[in-house]
Design a protein around this motif. Sequence first.
Motif, PDB file in Angstrom:
ATOM      1  N   GLY A  52      -8.122   9.101   3.218  1.00 18.15           N
ATOM      2  CA  GLY A  52      -7.062   8.370   2.543  1.00 18.15           C
ATOM      3  C   GLY A  52      -5.738   8.687   3.198  1.00 18.15           C
ATOM      4  O   GLY A  52      -5.508   9.820   3.637  1.00 18.15           O
ATOM      5  N   ARG A  53      -4.884   7.669   3.272  1.00 20.64           N
ATOM      6  CA  ARG A  53      -3.549   7.878   3.836  1.00 20.64           C
ATOM      7  C   ARG A  53      -2.627   6.779   3.336  1.00 20.64           C
ATOM      8  O   ARG A  53      -3.083   5.723   2.888  1.00 20.64           O
ATOM      9  CB  ARG A  53      -3.582   7.886   5.360  1.00 20.64           C
ATOM     10  CG  ARG A  53      -3.955   6.560   5.997  1.00 20.64           C
ATOM     11  CD  ARG A  53      -4.103   6.684   7.520  1.00 20.64           C
ATOM     12  NE  ARG A  53      -4.501   5.431   8.116  1.00 20.64           N
ATOM     13  CZ  ARG A  53      -3.692   4.615   8.774  1.00 20.64           C
ATOM     14  NH1 ARG A  53      -2.421   4.944   8.953  1.00 20.64           N
ATOM     15  NH2 ARG A  53      -4.136   3.499   9.305  1.00 20.64           N
ATOM     16  N   VAL A  54      -1.339   7.058   3.401  1.00 27.55           N
ATOM     17  CA  VAL A  54      -0.342   6.065   3.012  1.00 27.55           C
ATOM     18  C   VAL A  54       0.217   5.455   4.284  1.00 27.55           C
ATOM     19  O   VAL A  54       0.583   6.169   5.231  1.00 27.55           O
ATOM     20  CB  VAL A  54       0.783   6.708   2.173  1.00 27.55           C
ATOM     21  CG1 VAL A  54       1.863   5.687   1.857  1.00 27.55           C
ATOM     22  CG2 VAL A  54       0.208   7.288   0.888  1.00 27.55           C
ATOM     23  N   HIS A  55       0.264   4.120   4.323  1.00 24.08           N
ATOM     24  CA  HIS A  55       0.803   3.398   5.470  1.00 24.08           C
ATOM     25  C   HIS A  55       1.709   2.292   4.946  1.00 24.08           C
ATOM     26  O   HIS A  55       1.270   1.444   4.166  1.00 24.08           O
ATOM     27  CB  HIS A  55      -0.341   2.799   6.306  1.00 24.08           C
ATOM     28  CG  HIS A  55       0.111   1.938   7.431  1.00 24.08           C
ATOM     29  ND1 HIS A  55       0.713   2.452   8.557  1.00 24.08           N
ATOM     30  CD2 HIS A  55       0.070   0.593   7.595  1.00 24.08           C
ATOM     31  CE1 HIS A  55       1.014   1.445   9.372  1.00 24.08           C
ATOM     32  NE2 HIS A  55       0.635   0.311   8.808  1.00 24.08           N
ATOM     33  N   SER A  56       2.981   2.320   5.322  1.00 27.15           N
ATOM     34  CA  SER A  56       3.966   1.322   4.887  1.00 27.15           C
ATOM     35  C   SER A  56       3.983   1.164   3.366  1.00 27.15           C
ATOM     36  O   SER A  56       4.046   0.059   2.843  1.00 27.15           O
ATOM     37  CB  SER A  56       3.697  -0.037   5.548  1.00 27.15           C
ATOM     38  OG  SER A  56       3.814   0.060   6.942  1.00 27.15           O
ATOM     39  N   GLY A  57       3.890   2.298   2.667  1.00 32.28           N
ATOM     40  CA  GLY A  57       3.968   2.276   1.211  1.00 32.28           C
ATOM     41  C   GLY A  57       2.687   1.896   0.494  1.00 32.28           C
ATOM     42  O   GLY A  57       2.670   1.825  -0.723  1.00 32.28           O
ATOM     43  N   ARG A  58       1.613   1.638   1.224  1.00 28.80           N
ATOM     44  CA  ARG A  58       0.324   1.269   0.605  1.00 28.80           C
ATOM     45  C   ARG A  58      -0.695   2.365   0.876  1.00 28.80           C
ATOM     46  O   ARG A  58      -0.729   2.940   1.963  1.00 28.80           O
ATOM     47  CB  ARG A  58      -0.213  -0.040   1.194  1.00 28.80           C
ATOM     48  CG  ARG A  58       0.702  -1.192   1.006  1.00 28.80           C
ATOM     49  CD  ARG A  58       0.297  -2.300   0.191  1.00 28.80           C
ATOM     50  NE  ARG A  58      -0.950  -2.250  -0.523  1.00 28.80           N
ATOM     51  CZ  ARG A  58      -1.283  -3.167  -1.395  1.00 28.80           C
ATOM     52  NH1 ARG A  58      -0.477  -4.162  -1.630  1.00 28.80           N
ATOM     53  NH2 ARG A  58      -2.420  -3.112  -2.032  1.00 28.80           N
ATOM     54  N   LEU A  59      -1.552   2.605  -0.115  1.00 27.45           N
ATOM     55  CA  LEU A  59      -2.628   3.563   0.068  1.00 27.45           C
ATOM     56  C   LEU A  59      -3.779   2.881   0.796  1.00 27.45           C
ATOM     57  O   LEU A  59      -4.196   1.783   0.414  1.00 27.45           O
ATOM     58  CB  LEU A  59      -3.102   4.099  -1.284  1.00 27.45           C
ATOM     59  CG  LEU A  59      -4.259   5.103  -1.240  1.00 27.45           C
ATOM     60  CD1 LEU A  59      -3.870   6.353  -0.447  1.00 27.45           C
ATOM     61  CD2 LEU A  59      -4.681   5.480  -2.653  1.00 27.45           C
TER      62      LEU A  59
END
Length: 183
Positions: A52-59
Amino acid sequence: MQLVVARIGRAHGIKGEVTVEVRTDEPESRLAPGAVLATDPASSGPLTIATGRVHSGRLLLRFEGVNDRTGAEALRNTLLIADVDPEEMPEDEDEYYDHQLIDLDVVTEDGTEVGRITEISHLPSQDLFIVERPDGSEVLIPFVEEIVSEIDLDEQRAVITPPPGLIDDRAEIASARDEDEGA
């Protein structure tokens, strides 16, 4: 008890990652790598979170066994469901799980019965109580502090202070045109 914690969105990239619409206040524990989640539809799961990671404010999540865009796209709109102890309470004292609020009696501050909460609708700006009135009709009540003044789980009731027109037809509509017509 089972709680919906997320809805899978579109595929992201070519390695099996998906965007998720988070529906829990505790994503760091409910959607952590290693978590095993049931699904709706059940035929899509259970799914184990690999990363899991956050990218541009999305999970973004990737699940074990889903390694390409085709597999990720097949999961779109699947609900992710976590098993939760029914006695477990949210960390913040002003937060509630849906199952705690369903079937609460809704009354005004003066004790007037409004109805019973039958569903919670989670919207982007706020949550709504869907309340079934004694006559079978429904009323939508925003779950905001200005309207819902108290949640009493011991007494199984939600106390509200509704603005005019929310639960009755006696709303007063003020308009500048009304003043002009009287002049």
